[in-house]
Design an enzyme around this catalytic site. Structure first.
Site, short mmCIF file in Angstrom:
data_model
loop_
_atom_site.label_atom_id
_atom_site.label_comp_id
_atom_site.label_asym_id
_atom_site.label_seq_id
_atom_site.Cartn_x
_atom_site.Cartn_y
_atom_site.Cartn_z
N GLY A 22 0.81 -1.22 0.00
CA GLY A 22 0.00 0.00 0.00
C GLY A 22 0.84 1.27 0.00
O GLY A 22 0.52 2.24 -0.69
N SER A 23 1.94 1.26 0.76
CA SER A 23 2.76 2.48 0.85
C SER A 23 3.33 2.85 -0.51
O SER A 23 3.27 4.01 -0.93
CB SER A 23 3.92 2.27 1.84
OG SER A 23 3.40 1.98 3.13
N ASN A 69 -7.65 4.03 8.77
CA ASN A 69 -7.08 2.84 9.40
C ASN A 69 -7.15 2.86 10.92
O ASN A 69 -7.06 1.83 11.55
CB ASN A 69 -5.64 2.62 8.92
CG ASN A 69 -4.81 3.87 8.97
OD1 ASN A 69 -5.17 4.88 8.35
ND2 ASN A 69 -3.73 3.83 9.70
N SER A 90 -3.40 -3.23 -0.55
CA SER A 90 -2.33 -4.02 0.06
C SER A 90 -2.85 -5.38 0.47
O SER A 90 -3.87 -5.49 1.16
CB SER A 90 -1.80 -3.27 1.28
OG SER A 90 -0.84 -4.05 1.94
N HIS A 145 -1.81 -7.66 2.59
CA HIS A 145 -1.79 -8.15 3.98
C HIS A 145 -2.89 -7.57 4.84
O HIS A 145 -3.00 -7.89 6.03
CB HIS A 145 -0.40 -7.97 4.60
CG HIS A 145 -0.04 -6.59 5.03
ND1 HIS A 145 -0.15 -6.17 6.34
CD2 HIS A 145 0.44 -5.54 4.35
CE1 HIS A 145 0.27 -4.91 6.43
NE2 HIS A 145 0.63 -4.51 5.23
N CYS A 148 2.29 2.46 12.96
CA CYS A 148 3.45 3.26 12.56
C CYS A 148 3.83 4.28 13.62
O CYS A 148 4.98 4.68 13.70
CB CYS A 148 3.17 3.99 11.25
SG CYS A 148 2.13 3.07 10.15
#
Ligand SMILES: *Cc1c(COP(=O)(O)O)cnc(C)c1O
Length: 394
Positions: free
Chosen positions: A69-70, A150, A198, A200, A323
Site C-alpha cells: 500500500g505504501s 485505518n 495491500s 496483507h 506506525c
C-alpha cells in the site's frame, strides 16, 4: 489468544498460502523469461491480474503490482502531481488523517512547490464532499481521500467526491487499503482514477499490493529497472506473493456480505460494552465505520500501558496506528477529529477478524474494563480528574 489488530495486518488465509506454495514449487520461473518455466510464471501473474481487475471492475491492463500500500500511495501521488505540473496545475487536496504514506509524500511535494489543502474530517471523522468542492480551484490537479481510515474506521463518501472530481477534470485517488476485500469497490461507479491496495490487510501476504490506474492516467515509475509492469516498476515480480494476494482477494470477496454482517454485530456488541466504562468515548461515527473497527479513548490512562496489559491477558490490540506506536506523539488521526492530547493518549483500537465470537467480545470488554480501572487507580492524572483539580473532558 484473541487477535484484534486486523487493521495492522491479517493472518494469511489457507487459500493464499496454498497458492503461494504451489507457485514457489511449480511456477518459480522469471515471468520475463521466454522459456517454458518463465512463461508458466507469466501465466500465473496475468491470471492474478485478471482476477483482481474483475473484482474491482477494472481492466487487467489498469492493475500495476507494487510492494504494498505504501508504494502504491507514493506512486499514485507522484504520478498525478507530475501530470498536473505538466499542465501548470500545482494544487493538491487531501485530508488531515490520511495514512503517513500519503501525508509524508504530500509533505515532500509541498517542499517541491505544490500547494496542499488538507480537508477537515470533523468530529465524526467524515469528509464533507461540499468542502472538497469548495477547496477546488483552477489549479487543482489531484484529490486524494482514503476510503476508510485505518485508525478510527470511518468510511468516506468517495463516490460523491469521485463524481465531483470527474466533473471538474481533476484526478481522484483513494487509499483503499482498509476497505478492499471488506467493502464493495467499483472503480467505474465510484469514479476512481487511482486506487491503492495491500494484500496483507485482506488475509494475503505482506509485501504485495497494487495500484489501479485508470487508462489514460500517466503513471511514472518510482523504481527504474527492466521493462516489468510495462516499464512502470522495475524489478522481477514477486509472483508467489501476487498469486497469494489474488487468491486471498477472491476468497474474501466471495463472502463479503456474510462476514460483514457478523463483524458488524460483534463490533456493535463491543462498542456497547466499552461505552459503559465511565469517561470513555467512541472515536468516529458509530455507523459509517468499518464492520470490524472499534476505536475508543479512555480518560486518565496511557493507551500503550493498556495494550501491554491486554497483551498479557492474551488480547492483541493497538493504540493509534502501528506506525506511530513507539513515538510519544499522540495519533494525528485522533488530533484531526479534535481529541485533545491528554485524551488522545488514552486510545485503544480493536479491529476484529471474522473468527471473532461473542465470548471473545465479552472477554475483551471484561479485560479492558478491569485494566482501565487498575491503571486509573495508579494514575496521578486520574486523581486530579476525580478530585476536581482538573475538569473531565469525556
Ligand atoms: C496498512 C496501510 C497502508 C500501508 O500498506 P503497506 O502494504 O503496509 O505498505 C497504507 N494505507 C492504509 C490506510 C493502511 O492501513
Amino acid at each position: 489468544m484473541i487477535y484484534a489488530d486486523h487493521a495492522a495486518t491479517t493472518p494469511l488465509c489457507p487459500q493464499a498460502r496454498e497458492a503461494m506454495i504451489r507457485c514457489m514449487d511449480e511456477t518459480w520461473g522469471n515471468p520475463s523469461s521466454l522459456h517454458t518455466p518463465g512463461q508458466r510464471a507469466r501465466e500465473v501473474l496475468e491470471e492474478a491480474r485478471g482476477d483482481i481487475a474483475g473484482i474491482i471492475h477494472a481492466d487487467p491492463r489498469e492493475i500495476l503490482f507494487t510492494s504494498g500500500g505504501s508504494e502504491a500511495d507514493n506512486q499514485a501521488l507522484r504520478s498525478a502531481a507530475l501530470a498536473g505540473r505538466k499542465k501548470g496545475k500545482n494544487h493538491i487536496i487531501s485530508t488531515a488523517f490520511e495514512h503517513h504514506a500519503v501525508l509524508h509524500t504530500l509533505k515532500k511535494l509541498e517542499q517541491e512547490g505544490f500547494r496542499i489543502t488538507l480537508l477537515d474530517v470533523h468530529e465524526d471523522g467524515l469528509v464533507r464532499p461540499e468542502e472538497a468542492e469548495r477547496a477546488m480551484d483552477g489549479e487543482t490537479c489531484l484529490v486524494s481521500v482514503m476510503h476508510a481510515n485505518n485508525e478510527i474506521g470511518t468510511i468516506q463518501p468517495i463516490r460523491a467526491i469521485g463524481k465531483l472530481c470527474r466533473e471538474k477534470g481533476v484526478i481522484f485517488h483513494t487509499d483503499a487499503v482498509q476497505t478492499l476485500g471488506h467493502l464493495p469497490i467499483d472503480v467505474e461507479a465510484d469514479c476512481i482514477d487511482l486506487l491503492s491496495a495491500s494484500a496483507h490487510k485482506f488475509y494475503g501476504p505482506r509485501g504485495a499490493g497494487f495500484l489501479y490506474a485508470r487508462r489514460g492516467i500517466p503513471v511514472i515509475p518510482l523504481i527504474e529497472g527492466g521493462a516489468q509492469e510495462k516499464g512502470k516498476r522495475g524489478g522481477t515480480e514477486n509472483v508467489a506473493a501476487i498469486a497469494g494476494m489474488a487468491a486471498a482477494l477472491k476468497n474474501v470477496s466471495g463472502r463479503m456480505d456474510q462476514v460483514s454482517a457478523h463483524l458488524t454485530a460483534m463490533r456493535d456488541r463491543l462498542i456497547r460494552g466499552l461505552k459503559e466504562i465511565p469517561h470513555s468515548a467512541l472515536n468516529g461515527d458509530p455507523i459509517r465505520r468499518l464492520p470490524g473497527n472499534v476505536s475508543f479513548c479512555f480518560e486518565g490512562i496511557e493507551g500503550e500501558s493498556l495494550l501491554l496489559y491486554l497483551d498479557d491477558a492474551g488480547i492483541c490490540a493497538s493504540s493509534g496506528s502501528a506506525c506511530t506506536s513507539g513515538s510519544l506523539d499522540p495519533s494525528h488521526v485522533l488530533l484531526a477529529i479534535g481529541r485533545v492530547h491528554d485524551v488522545a493518549h488514552g486510545s485503544l483500537r480493536l479491529t476484529l477478524g471474522e473468527e471473532i465470537t461473542e465470548a471473545d467480545v465479552d472477554r475483551i470488554i471484561l479485560k479492558v474494563r478491569e485494566t482501565v480501572t487498575f491503571l486509573r487507580n495508579m494514575s496521578p492524572l486520574w486523581r486530579d480528574l476525580e478530585s476536581g483539580k482538573k475538569p473531565h473532558l469525556l
